[in-house]
Design a protein around this motif. Structure first.
Motif: not given
Lengths: 101, 317
Positions: A77-83, A88, A92, A96, B307, B309, B311-316
């Protein structure tokens, strides 16, 4: 590429990749993107890309890392944080674009 | 430098008074005979007459430097001479922009040294993909104080310019690699970034893809196609985002975008209107002119991506 793998309470292994540490604040190019994607450890359950401090990311870099990761069927699983909102939105978009096919 | 200007075989390039984004066509008309002879691999003898020049923008400087360097590098400049501008301030400006250094011209008189400008980035070579990030970062940083770029605008520009420059190394095969130059003008609230190569051009790059062949019977059509999303010569339908993003960012900013490639040219104006023209350039030249008093960002461009959703801050995913 400096990455950190940690073990959570549930014994699931998480790999954290802080992009700024080894590459710098501006990420561009498919060659660099390919290098970053190659650092993803397929044996962990989750990879966290920490985007803290990044100033820019080019579409080709985003596609090479995140777009292509999204296409892989066997991956953590991939998680993007603090972008930032721009980065971001780009990630996305890249995901997509590849997921749509 | 031993060219006899009276010799009928010598090509005379008379550079007009203003060499700018807006007068590119006039300059290209002057340059065309020498560019055509280079395209045919024919050595030429040339006099570059800049005596009348009163004003030269980054577009003009880069265009002239790239055209001359292409001749040098390919060994096609049998003999050449430059007649330097009459005006001292033009000479000083061109020197600060590395123009004479690029052309290896020694000026007959030493110019008064001037302070390094904080609003212009001289003509600079990018030799390979590995240099792109640092040069582009420097280019945008140079514009930053004069153009009052915030973090978001800076990031957008670094991203956009990197895409254009990387195209040179991925697709063009340019004998001069890539030449870049930039300047901000707070008085006119505009900034100009130029990227030039003398490679194979957009049409030839896209011709290898069967699906495009019926759509690109000329260079203007090829440029217009390249501005669409997911148009690429790689065969990967998910690539080909770079020029599309650049054009969308510039449209939303109200700036202008000029792309010359071989026999064609496309200009996107401040109202988003697209004009085509047919001046010759021996490769691809991209000019990005943006308004410094308008936002410049990519969120609206990428915002169309739907995409799930998380949340606004993270993306999974």
């Amino acid at each position: 590429m400096a990455t950190m793998t940690s073990t959570s309470d549930s014994a699931q292994r998480v790999q954290t990749i802080r992009l700024i540490d080894e590459i710098g604040a501006d990420l561009s190019g498919r060659t660099l993107g390919d290098t970053v994607r190659a650092t993803v450890d397929p044996s962990v359950s989750e990879v966290v890309f920490d985007c803290e401090g990044l100033g820019s990311m080019s579409p080709s870099f985003a596609d090479e890392v995140f777009g292509k990761l999204a296409q892989e069927s066997q991956r953590p699983a991939i998680r993007i944080v603090n972008a930032t909102p721009d980065i971001l939105a780009l990630i996305r978009f890249a995901v997509q674009e590849r997921s749509a096919s | 430098m031993a060219v006899d200007p009276g010799d009928a075989d010598v090509l005379h390039v008379v550079v007009p008074e203003r060499v700018t984004f807006g007068t590119v066509g006039t300059v290209l008309e002057q340059l065309e005979p020498s560019l055509r002879s280079a395209e045919a691999n024919e050595p030429c003898r040339l006099v570059l007459d800049m005596r009348a020049v009163k004003f030269c923008s980054p577009t003009g400087i880069t265009l002239l430097a790239a055209a001359m360097e292409d001749l040098y590098r390919r060994g096609l400049l049998a003999e050449g001479a430059i007649r330097i501008p009459n005006r001292q301030f033009v000479l000083q400006y061109l020197e600060r922009m590395n123009f004479f250094k690029e052309l290896e011209v020694n000026l007959p008189t030493k110019l008064k040294p001037r302070k390094k400008s904080k609003k212009l980035h001289p003509v600079t070579h990018i030799r390979d993909e590995g240099e792109v990030a640092s040069v582009v970062r420097g280019l945008v940083e140079t514009l930053r104080p004069e153009a009052k770029l915030d973090e978001r605008a800076r990031g957008t520009l670094v991203s956009c310019v990197s895409e254009v420059v990387e195209n040179v190394f991925y697709h063009a095969g340019s004998p001069i690699d890539a030449l870049v130059c930039a300047q901000a003008n707070s008085q006119h609230r505009r900034a100009e970034l130029v990227i030039a190569d003398t490679g194979r051009g957009i049409k030839e790059a896209l011709t290898g893809v069967e699906a495009y062949r019926g759509q690109i019977d000329n260079d203007c059509a090829a440029i217009r196609l390249a501005l669409e999303k997911n148009v690429t010569n790689t065969g990967d339908p998910h690539r080909g985002i770079g020029l599309w993003v650049v054009s969308e960012v510039i449209r939303s900013n109200g700036g202008e975008l000029l792309i010359l490639s071989k026999e064609g040219g496309v200009r996107i104006g401040p109202n988003g209107d697209m004009n085509v023209f047919d001046h010759f350039w021996p490769g691809t030249l991209v000019v990005i002119e943006f308004k410094t008093d308008q936002p410049i960002d990519t969120v609206a461009v990428y915002g169309s991506a739907e995409f799930p959703n998380y949340g606004d801050d993270d993306l999974n995913f």
